[in-house]
Design an enzyme around this catalytic site. Structure first.
Site, PDB file in Angstrom:
ATOM      1  N   LYS A 145      54.717   3.413 -29.631  1.00 36.55           N
ATOM      2  CA  LYS A 145      55.997   3.069 -30.270  1.00 36.55           C
ATOM      3  C   LYS A 145      55.861   3.063 -31.786  1.00 36.55           C
ATOM      4  O   LYS A 145      56.726   3.560 -32.503  1.00 36.55           O
ATOM      5  CB  LYS A 145      56.470   1.684 -29.780  1.00 36.55           C
ATOM      6  CG  LYS A 145      56.828   1.674 -28.302  1.00 36.55           C
ATOM      7  CD  LYS A 145      56.939   0.252 -27.746  1.00 36.55           C
ATOM      8  CE  LYS A 145      56.888   0.287 -26.220  1.00 36.55           C
ATOM      9  NZ  LYS A 145      56.647  -1.023 -25.619  1.00 36.55           N
ATOM     10  N   THR A 150      50.880   0.775 -25.025  1.00 32.60           N
ATOM     11  CA  THR A 150      52.115   1.535 -25.229  1.00 32.60           C
ATOM     12  C   THR A 150      52.736   1.148 -26.570  1.00 32.60           C
ATOM     13  O   THR A 150      53.470   1.936 -27.159  1.00 32.60           O
ATOM     14  CB  THR A 150      53.146   1.290 -24.105  1.00 32.60           C
ATOM     15  OG1 THR A 150      53.241  -0.114 -23.872  1.00 32.60           O
ATOM     16  CG2 THR A 150      52.772   2.020 -22.849  1.00 32.60           C
ATOM     17  N   HIS A 167      45.873  -0.564 -13.739  1.00 27.56           N
ATOM     18  CA  HIS A 167      46.221  -0.856 -15.133  1.00 27.56           C
ATOM     19  C   HIS A 167      45.115  -1.506 -15.935  1.00 27.56           C
ATOM     20  O   HIS A 167      45.313  -1.788 -17.119  1.00 27.56           O
ATOM     21  CB  HIS A 167      47.448  -1.774 -15.193  1.00 27.56           C
ATOM     22  CG  HIS A 167      48.729  -1.058 -14.905  1.00 27.56           C
ATOM     23  ND1 HIS A 167      49.450  -0.420 -15.881  1.00 27.56           N
ATOM     24  CD2 HIS A 167      49.400  -0.858 -13.752  1.00 27.56           C
ATOM     25  CE1 HIS A 167      50.528   0.132 -15.351  1.00 27.56           C
ATOM     26  NE2 HIS A 167      50.520  -0.114 -14.054  1.00 27.56           N
ATOM     27  N   LYS A 209      41.830  -7.834 -27.175  1.00 30.66           N
ATOM     28  CA  LYS A 209      42.661  -7.114 -28.156  1.00 30.66           C
ATOM     29  C   LYS A 209      42.236  -7.422 -29.597  1.00 30.66           C
ATOM     30  O   LYS A 209      42.679  -6.796 -30.539  1.00 30.66           O
ATOM     31  CB  LYS A 209      44.137  -7.455 -27.941  1.00 30.66           C
ATOM     32  CG  LYS A 209      44.681  -6.967 -26.588  1.00 30.66           C
ATOM     33  CD  LYS A 209      46.135  -7.349 -26.394  1.00 30.66           C
ATOM     34  CE  LYS A 209      46.648  -7.136 -24.991  1.00 30.66           C
ATOM     35  NZ  LYS A 209      47.106  -5.751 -24.740  1.00 30.66           N
ATOM     36  N   LYS A 244      51.297  -7.744 -29.870  1.00 30.24           N
ATOM     37  CA  LYS A 244      50.893  -7.560 -28.478  1.00 30.24           C
ATOM     38  C   LYS A 244      50.508  -8.932 -27.945  1.00 30.24           C
ATOM     39  O   LYS A 244      50.379  -9.875 -28.717  1.00 30.24           O
ATOM     40  CB  LYS A 244      49.719  -6.584 -28.377  1.00 30.24           C
ATOM     41  CG  LYS A 244      48.584  -6.903 -29.383  1.00 30.24           C
ATOM     42  CD  LYS A 244      47.498  -5.860 -29.366  1.00 30.24           C
ATOM     43  CE  LYS A 244      47.818  -4.579 -30.107  1.00 30.24           C
ATOM     44  NZ  LYS A 244      48.151  -3.463 -29.259  1.00 30.24           N
ATOM     45  N   ARG A 245      50.297  -9.031 -26.618  1.00 28.89           N
ATOM     46  CA  ARG A 245      49.842 -10.311 -26.092  1.00 28.89           C
ATOM     47  C   ARG A 245      48.543 -10.714 -26.789  1.00 28.89           C
ATOM     48  O   ARG A 245      47.745  -9.872 -27.176  1.00 28.89           O
ATOM     49  CB  ARG A 245      49.624 -10.193 -24.569  1.00 28.89           C
ATOM     50  CG  ARG A 245      50.898 -10.154 -23.788  1.00 28.89           C
ATOM     51  CD  ARG A 245      51.667 -11.456 -23.914  1.00 28.89           C
ATOM     52  NE  ARG A 245      51.012 -12.510 -23.176  1.00 28.89           N
ATOM     53  CZ  ARG A 245      51.499 -13.092 -22.090  1.00 28.89           C
ATOM     54  NH1 ARG A 245      52.691 -12.748 -21.612  1.00 28.89           N
ATOM     55  NH2 ARG A 245      50.844 -14.053 -21.487  1.00 28.89           N
TER      56      ARG A 245
END
Ligand code: D6G
Length: 848
Positions: free
Chosen positions: A685, A681, A382, A579, A573-574
């Site tokens: 969405k 993911t 992952h 990110k 998101k986290r």
């Protein structure tokens, strides 16, 4: 014709499943609801609270599900297909009631029944606490996979841990900082689970080894024993009468007490000590993409694996293939009956554990055991972030799992002999490929263990699967090219469109019928409708209704007025440096400065919504949250800005909140540095719900771009190759800071305390150490390209008709990102399993 007498089994079946009251019509739902209020909750309408009504409804829905669950499991025993076992330390399930009603096809009936009883179903649903047994993408993926496995009729099981405390609840204090509150999610009970104390299994830790001196068999003695008690959670497929099982283990202290304690007179101590053992399943580690090498976490991982493998072997033994002669079970067919998927390396101790069970318990030789093990496991990688890769200390393993360490060493020694044979004298390669990393603190590289022992290794998006072959697993790819595969992630269209966005779902059903719910590729058929004015208008109306609803939620929860005709610009998101939430907030400051400098200029209004949790020990991520909140406070209260720019940090981002936010998004920010986000993911969405993506060519964004076309996204920034190049040349973030005036101004404001007048040095660590001195994720290098892409987005938003046509095209192109497709690929290309149950089709009847 004379009726054939019933066999014993048939008679038992017909008795147990006859005359079960039907809960599939309005009258039946009302009856069952009232019965549960009375008999289960022992309340009447005078004293009942909304939570009681919620509980009664859950029990009512469960009644509908029970028979299907029993029948499905019986079917699996009768047909005895190859079973799939998904092993995961996380399942981020969220709420179950809404999803279960929809999958069982009784949502309308429940809605009507409650309406007739004077109750509002949406209000009741808000009583459900999320099952937050996950951190982020990895755990939610596991949850989507379970839905897709059941919907497509695969004989599959999810195995995990029933943490007493799930992911913490995030609150934000007056200073804008994250404060964590423990998530005691079981406080009011969990109506979906069924405890199975009758299936308790022992799990061993510590102890010492006694060798039989002959070969590879050992006795593991003087161990500490903890018991694993299963809780079964039903996983209903969509309208196909199939209910699979997710089995979560809870730690229970040994039955009875150690008499030695009582001889010492420490009765209280003996009782309290039980808590220690039960701590194993107490709490989920709140880290995403980060390895914490703690003893308790190691115990959790082994606890999951040991209990699960005992269960799998037990089930295999009951199958016709697990035929037994007098003393031994024949395990030759094990890989034809069992496929075990490892969700990251977290459950990778399953590999030495199955070797141990086969050799030390079932008396197989090493070669026999290894042959079976290497045809049973498959591993999903992952992440490539080095800090996320599990490398367990050998000292710790030796103490807690001595037998497993011996097995891992043996696997390694045989593996390295093989490598030496293939690459004679290439000592550097042998060192690189070893499972054992030598050094002051010797460690086991769990990913290497997985690659050696698994028959398939997959990445989670095309680009990621290429990166692992070119970089971290290159040596292994050269030896076993065929093991490496790609399985691009997906999300379940039930929860992430049908359930969360009923307005858009209805619109799609009007045009396409209902096939898309189980065959998301059908969404392509929406493309021609962008030419239909009416459809575009209805689509815009649907989005607007979702935005209005979210605006009302933001007003009632945070007291902030947002302009619901502004662009809803979302990053959820986290919180993680890779990110790049920092890039987002820097751009917000730039926008703020632009409005301030030129208050009368035309400006496309934006509401910037950001949310996500930071790991409690991840200081930099927590500082990013604080920065967002401090900037928000200044911007939102500046009268010159008005409703042209608002920033809302939406606290406590959880699955149920995602279901409220995603349908309302216009712009989806997926801006990780290229090469760092394995798939993502959330990106899928948002796309499925008609948001346009501003993103880098990273993870699944690349495939989203292939599906929808670059002209319908805002792609920007360095590609993986560019990042590599810049890294080699040498990157100095200060050059960018000096060169780009708007960047310099924003950074100087932060450093001078413009957003934190009471605490001027609040962000020195974040900005100096993690941006100017060492911008590990190239925020400043990508910033100008990001600004340019954002400007394109603003420009396009001025013309809503074109914007929303592109949004429709995004929905139409999202079909690939169904987890149904992902699961079919795992089933066909890795597990070699076929569906046992039928898939629903709106035109065909379903086999019971
Ligand atoms: C679920 C459903 C129930 C079944 C039980 C045990 O709780 O009907 O009997 O699982 O299933 P196995 O572990 O024997 O497969």
């Amino acid at each position: 014709m004379a009726q054939k007498p019933l066999s014993d089994l048939e008679r038992k079946k017909s008795i147990s499943l006859r005359k079960i009251p039907l809960v599939d019509n309005v009258v039946g739902v009302k009856d069952s609801f009232n019965r549960h209020l009375h008999f289960t909750l022992i309340k009447d309408r005078i004293v009942a609270t909304n939570r009681d009504y919620f509980t009664a409804l859950c029990h009512t829905v469960r009644d509908n599900l029970t028979e299907k669950w029993i029948r499905t499991q019986r079917d699996y025993y009768e047909k005895d297909p190859k079973r799939v076992y998904y092993l995961s330390m996380e399942y981020y399930m969220g709420r179950s009631l809404g999803n279960t009603m929809v999958n069982l096809g009784i949502e309308g009936e429940c809605d009507e029944a409650l309406y007739q009883l004077g109750l509002d179903i949406e209000e009741l649903e808000d009583n459900e606490v999320d099952a937050g047994l996950g951190n982020g993408g990895l755990g939610r993926l596991a949850a989507c996979f379970l839905d897709s496995l059941a919907t497509q009729g695969y004989a599959a099981y999810g195995y995990g841990i029933r943490y007493e405390y799930g992911i913490f609840t995030q609150t934000i204090n007056d200073k804008g900082e994250q404060v964590e509150i423990p998530d005691h999610w079981l406080e009011h009970g969990n109506h979906w689970e069924k405890e199975r104390p009758e299936y308790l299994l022992p799990v061993h830790f510590y102890g010492r080894l006694e060798s039989d001196d002959k070969g590879y068999h050992y006795k593991w003695v003087d161990t500490d024993t903890v018991f694993a008690m299963p809780y079964d959670v039903p996983i209903p497929g969509y309208m196909n009468n199939t209910v699979n099982t997710m089995r979560l283990w809870t730690a229970k202290a040994k039955k009875g007490f150690d008499l030695n304690y009582f001889q010492g007179g420490d009765y209280i101590g003996a009782v309290l000590d039980r808590n220690n053992a039960e701590n194993i399943s107490r709490v989920l580690y709140p880290n995403d993409n980060f390895f914490v090498g703690k003893e308790l976490r190691l115990k959790q991982e082994y606890f999951l694996v040991s209990a699960t493998l005992q269960d799998i072997v037990r089930r295999y033994k009951t199958s016709q293939y697990g035929s037994r002669n007098l003393v031994r079970t024949d395990f030759t067919n094990f890989p034809d009956k069992v496929a075990i998927q490892l969700n990251d390396t977290h459950p990778s101790l399953a590999i030495p554990e199955l070797m141990r069970v086969f050799m030390d318990v079932e008396d197989l030789s090493w070669d026999e055991a290894w042959k079976i093990v290497t045809k049973t496991f498959a591993y999903t990688n992952h992440t490539v972030l080095p800090e996320a890769l599990e490398r367990w200390s050998c000292n710790m393993l030796e103490k807690i799992l001595p037998r497993h360490l011996v097995i891992i060493y043996e696997i390694n020694s045989r593996h390295l002999k093989n490598i030496e044979r293939l690459y004679p004298g290439d000592m550097d390669r042998i060192r690189r490929m070893s499972l054992v990393e030598e050094g002051y603190d010797k460690r086991i590289n769990m990913a290497h263990l997985c690659i050696v022992a698994c028959y398939a290794v997959n990445g989670v998006a095309a680009i990621h699967s290429e990166i692992i072959k070119d970089s971290i697993f290159k040596d292994f790819y050269e030896v076993w090219p065929k093991k490496f595969q790609n399985k691009t992630n997906g999300v379940t269209p039930r929860r992430w469109l049908l359930v969360c966005n009923p307005i858009l779902s209805d619109l799609i059903c009007d045009k396409l019928g209902e096939d898309w719910i189980v065959d998301l590729s059908q969404l392509r058929r929406l493309e021609p409708f962008i030419k239909e004015r009416r459809f575009t208008e209805d689509f815009i109306k649907a989005k607007q209704q979702n935005k209005d609803k979210l605006a009302r939620y933001i007003k009632s929860t945070y007291g902030i007025d947002v302009n619901s005709s502004s662009m809803f610009d979302c990053q959820f998101k986290r919180i993680h440096e890779y990110k790049r939430q920092l890039m987002n907030i820097l751009y917000v400051i730039v926008l703020y400065n632009r409005i301030k400098a030129n208050p009368n200029a035309e400006f496309v209004p934006r509401t910037v919504l950001i949310g996500g949790k930071a790991a409690p020990g991840y200081t930099t991520a927590k500082e990013i949250i604080k920065l967002i909140n401090c900037v928000a406070k200044v911007v939102n209260n500046d009268p010159i800005i008005g409703d042209r720019l608002k920033i809302v940090f939406v606290e406590n981002y959880i699955v149920s909140l995602a279901q409220k936010i995603i349908p309302a998004a216009d712009l989806s920010q997926q801006i990780s540095l290229a090469g760092t986000e394995a798939s993502g993911t959330g990106n899928m969405k948002f796309m499925l719900n008609g948001a346009l993506t501003i993103g880098t060519l990273d993870g699944a964004n690349v495939e989203m771009c292939e599906e929808v076309g670059e002209e319908n996204m805002f792609i920007f920034g360095m590609k993986v190759e560019d990042v590599d190049k810049l890294g080699k040349i040498g990157y100095n973030p200060r050059d960018y800071y000096e060169r780009i005036p708007e960047v310099k101004k924003a950074i100087d404001q932060i450093l001078k305390g413009y957003f934190t007048p009471q605490e001027k040095d609040a962000f020195d660590h974040l900005i100096v150490k993690h941006l100017l001195d060492n911008d590990r994720f190239y925020v400043l290098a990508d910033f100008e390209a990001y600004v340019e892409a954002q400007e394109k987005a603003s420009e396009l938003f001025k013309n809503p008709t074109i914007w929303y046509k592109k949004a429709i095209l995004n929905v139409a192109a999202a079909g690939k990102f169904s987890s149904d497709r992902t699961i079919r690929q795992y089933a066909d290309e890795i597990w070699n399993v076929k569906p046992t149950r039928k898939i629903w089709s709106p035109t065909k009847t379903i086999q019971k």
